[in-house]
Design an enzyme around this catalytic site. Structure first.
Site: not given
Ligand code: NAG
Ligand code: NAG
Ligand code: NAG
Ligand code: NAG
Ligand code: NAG
Ligand code: NAG
Ligand code: NAG
Ligand code: NAG
Length: 900
Positions: A582, A585, A603, A700
C-alpha cells in the site's frame, strides 16, 4: 450528449477488461481478433472478443460460401476447440445468488471445410445444459439458460463427445432481477432451445431484443398459425405490479386473432432429447389491444392438450399484460386452442409465448471457496494447461496436479496439489491460504521467490510441504519450523540459497524499549538528536497522562510492548522491502514477517514525503497510548538515523474502499457485513472520542482508513492527523486537513474542529457502505455530485432501492437500510451541533444490525421462497396469480395420468 459519450466510453473500458458493462451485460463475439470490439447493428450493444474469457481454442472465420449479407457479425467468426475434452469460458464479476440469462450462439458455416457440423454438449459449470446439434452447415442456433449463479462467476463449457470439434460463435450474459422467472431457483433452471420465444402477429421474421427488451431476451416471429389475422396497437402495454416476466410493451403491442371463433395450432419441441421424463414450461401472454365496445365481448378459454387452463372464461385486460403458465411433461406434439365462449362476440387473441425446458441444477461442484482459490492461483501464475471448468468435477476432467476428496454428502475439496516443475514464477500466491482441506502441497522445482508466507503454517490439514529448489528468501516462518519439529508436518525447504532460520542465522539485534532504558540512551548521531528528544518528551508526557487517566485503557505496559526496530532489521523482516502492499501520505507500506511468524505492515516514511517527522511522531504518540479492538495496533517503530517507520499488525483483507469498489473476484460485502464494519469503525471512533483523555479527533475518517481482518472485522487506521483535544478546550483551531469528499464543511469554513467533524466523515463512509459509490460521483465528464446530495435527491423520491449498492443483490432488510441511510444523513448535517454523537451512532447501528439479523432468522424459518410471498399483492394482479397457482397444480396433476 456528453453523458452518452461518457457512458459509451465507460462501457467499452469495462468490457475490454472482461468485466460486465454498466448494465451488467457481457456480450462476446467468439473468434474475433484479440481485444477488438464493435457495436452490434441490431442491439447497439458493444460486442467484445473472447480473449479475456477463455484461454484455449483457435479462431476461425466461416467459409465464404456461407457469408450472407443478412448474417449478423457475430456469426462470421467462431472459436473451435481441437484439443481437450472440455473447454470453458469463465464469466466473472457476477453476484452470487443473483439470476442471469446466459445465451450461447452457434453457426457452423463450414469453417473447417468438412461440410458436416459437429455434435457436442454444452454445460453450465458442471450442469448439463443441452446438446448442440445443427441440421446442416448453414443452420444456426442459439440457446438460453436462466439460472441462479451459485458463485460470483459462471462457466460455460463445451464438451467433445467424439463427434467433431466443439465450436461457438457468441456468448451473452444478462442479469435478471431475482423476482423474475420464479420457477428459476438454486436447484432449477430454464433452458430455451430452437428460439422458442415468440412475439405473435408479425410474420416478417422481425426480431425484438435489447433495447426494446431491457433483459435482451430475443423474441422471434411465429408463422405456423393457420388463418390468423394480425392486430396491433401503438399505446404502451403495461406490466402489472406483480408481473414476474416483465414482457416489454413492444412485444405485447402485436397479437394474432382469428376470423373465426378459435385459434388452433400445434407446437412441437423438435428436440430429440425431449421425452416423457422431460418437463416443459409454457407461458402464454395476453393483453387487449382494441377498444371493446359496451355490447362487445372478447372472452375465451385457453386449452392446452385438451385441458382448460383458465378457471373462469377469460377476458384479456385492456393494455395490461396477463399471463397463464404451466408445466407439462415432454411430448412430441402439443396442441394449443384458444376458443371463444358462447357469450363472446370477438375472437380470441394471443400476444406472445415462451416454451422452456425445465432442467434441474445439481449442487455437485467443488467447494466454492476452493474453486475460487484455484482460479485465483491460476491467475497469479498464468495459464496452466487443462486448468479449466470445475477443478474436481467431473472426476475424469480433474485439473492436472490436483487430488480432491469426494465425500458422499457435501462438496469436493482439494486435498493435494502437486505443482512440482510447473514453471511457477514469482511470490507464493496468497490464495493457497484458502485451500483449507489441503494436506499435500508440492511447489518444488519452480522459480518461486520472495519470503515463505506465514499462512502456510496455518493450513491446519497440511501434512506435507515441499518448497525445495526455488529461489525463496528470508526466514522460515516459526509456525512451520515448529510443526516440522513436532512431526505434524513433513517440510522440505532445501536448495533455496537465500533462506535462513534453520541453522543459518537470521537474527538481527533488537531491543525492547522501556522507560528507564529510554532515558539512558544517548543518541550518537547529531542529526537525530532533535527528533529523538521530541519523541522522548512526548513519551514522558504520555506516561504522566496515562497514570492520571482513570479509564485504565492504556498503561505503561502498552509502551513497553512496542518494540524498537533497527533499519537493518526492518530490511530483514520485509525481505528488503520486496512486497509493497500500500501507500499512504506518509510513504509506502510493506508486508513483513516477524520471526514468530506474525505478519506485520511496515509503514516507511519516504524521503520525499511531505508529511514529515511531525506526523510520524503524532502517530507514534497516539498509537502507543491507544489500545482497542477496533483500532489498528502498533507493534513497534523504527527511528534509525533518518529512517522512520512504524510497524503495525497486518490487516489481511486490506481497506474498506477497495472492498466496496472491488472489480476483483472477491465476494461483495453483504448488508450484514457492511453494518458490522460500520459498527466496528464507530466503536473505534467512539473510543477515541470518549475513552481517551484528552479526547482524540481522528480528522481523516474515510473508507481507505478502515482496514479489515480476515473475518472482515474493521479497525480504524492512520492516526497521522489525529489531534489531541485537551479537556480545557471545546475546539481546536487548526488548518483543515483531510480528504476531499469527507471533509466537514463547517470545519473547512471555520477552521474549528471538534469530534463532530469525525461524525461528518463517518456519515460519508456510511453512505459509501450503503451505495457502494465513492464520495464524489461523476455525472458527466465535467460535473460531479457529492454522495450526500445524490442520496438526498434519490430519497426525496422515496426510492431507497435506487441508491442501494446493486452488488448486494437486493438481499437486505429494507427498514435496516432506511434506518442506516437516515443515520448517515444525520451525521453529515451541515451544522455540527445537529449531528449525533458517536455513542448515539453506535446505538443506532446496533439496531440496524438487529433488524437485518431478525430478517435473516425469518428468512431461514420460511425457507427460500419466503421472501416472495410475504408482501401482499394488489387487486386483480393478485387474483390472477392465485388463480394461476391453482391451475398449475391441476395441470401438473392432470398431465401425469394422461401421459401414462
Ligand atoms: C489485449 O489486452 C490486454 C489487456 O489490456 C493486454 O495485456 C494484451 O497485451 C492485449 N493483447 C493484444 C494482442 O493486443
Ligand atoms: C426450486 O423450485 C422447485 C419447483 O418449484 C422446488 O421444488 C424446489 O424446492 C426449489 N428449490 C429451492 C432451492 O428453492
Ligand atoms: C377466414 O377463414 C376462412 C375459413 O374459415 C379462410 O378460408 C380465410 O382465408 C380466412 N381469412 C383470412 C383473412 O385469414
Ligand atoms: C429421456 O431422456 C433422457 C435424456 O434426455 C434420458 O436420460 C432418459 O433415459 C429418457 N427417458 C426415456 C423414458 O426415454
Ligand atoms: C400434432 O398434432 C396436430 C393436431 O393434433 C397434427 O395435425 C399434427 O400432424 C401433429 N404433428 C406432429 C408432428 O405429430
Ligand atoms: C353469458 O351471458 C348471459 C346473459 O347475459 C349471462 O347470464 C351469463 O352469466 C354469461 N356467461 C358467462 C360465462 O359470462
Ligand atoms: C493423488 O491421486 C493419485 C491417484 O489416485 C495417487 O496416486 C496419488 O498418490 C495422490 N497424491 C496425493 C499427494 O495424495
Ligand atoms: C534443518 O536443519 C537440520 C539439520 O541441519 C536438518 O536435519 C533439517 O532437515 C532442516 N529442516 C528443514 C525444514 O530443512
Amino acid at each position: 450528449m456528453n453523458l452518452c459519450v461518457t457512458a459509451l466510453l465507460f462501457y467499452m473500458f469495462q468490457l475490454i477488461h472482461g468485466q460486465p458493462d454498466y448494465l451488467g451485460f457481457i456480450s462476446i463475439d467468439c473468434g474475433i481478433e484479440v481485444n477488438s470490439t464493435y457495436q452490434d447493428s441490431v442491439s447497439n450493444m458493444i460486442y467484445v472478443s473472447d480473449y479475456s474469457f477463455v484461454t484455449t481454442g483457435e479462431n476461425h472465420g466461416i467459409s465464404s460460401d456461407y457469408v450472407k449479407p443478412s448474417l449478423v457479425k457475430r456469426y462470421l467468426n467462431l472459436r473451435f476447440f481441437p484439443h481437450g475434452a472440455r473447454n470453458c469460458y469463465t464469466l466473472r464479476s457476477l453476484v452470487m445468488g443473483n439470476k442471469y440469462l446466459v445465451r450461447a450462439a452457434f453457426y457452423y458455416g463450414n469453417y473447417d471445410g468438412l461440410g458436416k457440423p459437429p455434435v457436442f454438449d454444452l454445460y453450465l459449470g458442471t450442469n448439463y445444459w443441452h446438446e448442440v446439434s445443427l441440421s446442416d452447415a448453414g443452420a444456426f442456433n442459439w440457446m438460453d439458460i436462466i439460472v441462479v449463479a451459485p458463485d460470483d462467476y459462471l462457466q460455460v463449457c463445451l464438451v467433445n463427445k467424439g463427434m467433431g470439434n466443439p465450436f461457438i460463435s457468441g456468448l451473452d450474459l444478462r442479469p435478471m432481477k431475482n423476482t423474475l422467472y420464479p420457477e428459476v431457483n438454486a436447484t432449477q433452471s430454464l433452458v430455451l432451445v430452437n428460439s422458442n420465444r415468440f412475439h405473435m402477429g408479425p410474420t416478417d421474421g422481425s426480431v425484438i431484443r435489447y433495447p426494446s427488451d431491457s433483459h435482451d431476451r430475443i423474441w422471434t416471429t411465429y408463422n405456423a398459425i393457420p388463418n390468423c389475422i394480425q392486430i396491433s396497437a401503438t399505446s404502451v402495454i403495461q406490466n402489472n405490479l406483480r408481473d414476474v416476466y416483465d414482457v416489454p410493451s413492444s412485444v405485447m403491442q402485436n397479437a394474432v386473432t382469428a376470423n373465426s371463433s378459435r385459434i388452433d395450432f400445434s407446437w412441437n419441441p423438435s428436440d430429440p432429447s425431449v421425452n416423457i421424463s422431460s418437463k416443459y414450461f409454457f407461458i402464454f401472454y395476453f393483453a387487449e389491444l382494441q377498444t371493446v365496445g359496451s355490447n362487445a365481448v372478447r372472452q375465451f378459454d385457453i386449452i392446452i392438450n385438451s385441458k382448460t387452463w383458465n378457471k373462469q372464461p377469460y377476458t384479456p385486460t385492456f393494455q395490461v399484460t396477463d399471463y397463464f403458465s404451466g408445466i407439462l411433461h415432454g411430448m412430441e406434439n402439443y396442441s394449443v386452442s384458444l376458443v371463444a365462449t358462447k357469450n363472446a362476440t370477438l375472437p380470441p387473441i394471443l400476444n406472445a409465448m415462451e416454451m422452456y425446458l425445465v432442467k434441474p441444477i445439481t449442487a455437485v461442484a467443488t467447494d466454492p471457496g476452493d474453486a475460487r482459490a484455484m482460479m485465483a492461483i491460476q491467475d497469479d501464475f498464468g495459464v496452466i494447461k487443462n486448468w479449466m471448468g470445475d477443478p474436481c468435477i467431473p472426476k475424469a476432467s480433474i485439473w492436472r496436479g490436483l487430488n480432491c476428496s469426494y465425500p458422499p454428502v457435501g462438496a469436493s475439496k482439494i486435498t493435494a496439489l502437486n505443482l512440482s516443475s510447473f514453471g511457477l514464477v514469482g511470490a507464493i500466491s496468497t490464495n493457497f491460504r484458502d485451500l483449507q482441506a489441503l494436506q499435500y502441497l508440492d511447489l518444488s522445482h519452480n522459480n518461486l521467490s520472495g519470503p515463505i508466507p506465514n499462512f502456510l503454517g496455518q493450513l491446519s490439514s497440511l501434512m506435507f510441504l515441499d518448497l525445495s529448489s526455488n529461489d525463496l528468501s528470508g526466514p522460515i516462518p516459526y509456525s512451520l519450523l515448529q510443526r516440522s519439529q513436532n512431526g505434524s508436518l513433513s517440510l522440505r525447504v532445501g536448495d533455496n540459497v537465500n533462506l535462513c532460520g534453520n541453522g543459518t542465522a537470521c537474527r538481527s539485534d533488537r531491543k525492547k524499549i522501556n522507560g528507564t532504558l529510554l532515558t539512558a540512551i544517548v543518541v550518537p548521531i547529531a542529526a537525530a538528536i532533535a527528533l529523538f528528544v521530541i519523541l522522548f518528551l512526548l513519551c514522558q508526557v504520555l506516561k504522566g497522562k496515562a497514570k492520571r487517566n482513570a479509564t485504565g485503557h492504556e498503561d505503561e505496559s502498552a509502551l513497553l510492548e512496542n518494540r524498537e526496530f533497527s533499519y537493518k532489521e526492518l530490511k530483514h523482516i520485509t525481505n528488503n522491502f520486496s512486497q509493497q502492499i500500500g501507500k499512504g501520505g506518509f510513504g509506502p507500506v510493506f508486508l513483513g514477517y516477524l520471526e514468530n511468524g506474525k505478519s506485520v505492515a511496515v509503514k516507511v516514511r519516504s524521503e520525499s514525503s511531505s508529511q514529515g517527522g511531525k506526523e510520524f511522531l503524532a502517530e507514534a504518540q497516539h498509537l502507543t497510548r491507544i489500545h482497542h479492538k477496533n483500532l489498528v495496533s502498533l507493534v513497534g517503530y523504527c527511528k534509525d538515523r533518518n529512517h522512520l517507520a512504524l510497524v503495525y499488525e497486518y490487516m489481511p483483507e486490506g481497506n474498506l474502499q477497495d472492498h466496496l469498489r472491488a472489480t476483483s473476484t472477491s465476494k461483495p460485502l453483504s448488508w450484514e457485513q457492511r453494518l458490522q464494519i460500520a459498527l466496528d469503525a464507530a466503536q473505534g471512533l467512539e473510543y477515541l472520542h470518549i475513552a481517551c483523555k484528552p479526547a482524540l479527533i481522528h480528522r481523516d475518517v474515510k473508507s481507505r482508513n478502515i482496514l479489515l481482518t480476515t473475518d472482515l472485522g474493521a479497525k480504524i487506521a492512520d492516526f497521522g492527523l489525529t489531534k489531541a483535544f485537551s479537556e480545557s478546550e471545546t475546539h481546536i483551531t487548526t488548518e483543515p486537513a483531510g480528504t476531499m469528499g469527507y471533509l466537514d464543511p463547517e470545519y473547512f469554513r471555520s477552521y474549528h474542529i471538534s469530534e463532530k467533524s469525525d461524525l461528518y466523515s463517518f456519515g460519508v463512509v456510511l453512505l459509501e457502505l450503503i451505495t457502494g459509490h465513492a464520495p464524489v460521483i461523476p455525472i458527466s465528464d465535467s460535473m460531479s455530485i457529492h454522495i450526500g446530495e445524490w442520496v438526498h435527491q434519490s430519497l426525496d423520491h422515496g426510492n431507497i432501492e435506487s441508491i442501494v449498492d446493486a452488488k448486494m443483490g437486493g438481499d437486505y432488510d429494507i427498514n435496516s437500510v432506511w434506518k442506516a441511510a437516515d443515520l448517515a444523513l444525520h451525521c453529515k448535517r451541515d451544522a455540527s451541533r445537529e449531528r449525533p454523537t458517536m455513542a448515539e451512532v453506535v446505538a443506532q447501528l446496533k439496531e440496524c444490525l438487529e433488524l437485518e439479523n431478525r430478517r435473516d432468522g425469518r428468512r431461514r424459518s420460511l425457507g427460500s421462497n419466503g421472501d416472495d410471498s410475504t408482501c401482499p399483492g394488489e387487486g386483480s394482479a393478485l387474483e390472477i396469480e392465485e388463480e394461476e397457482k391453482q391451475q398449475e397444480g391441476e395441470i401438473q396433476a392432470a398431465a401425469g395420468p394422461a401421459m401414462r
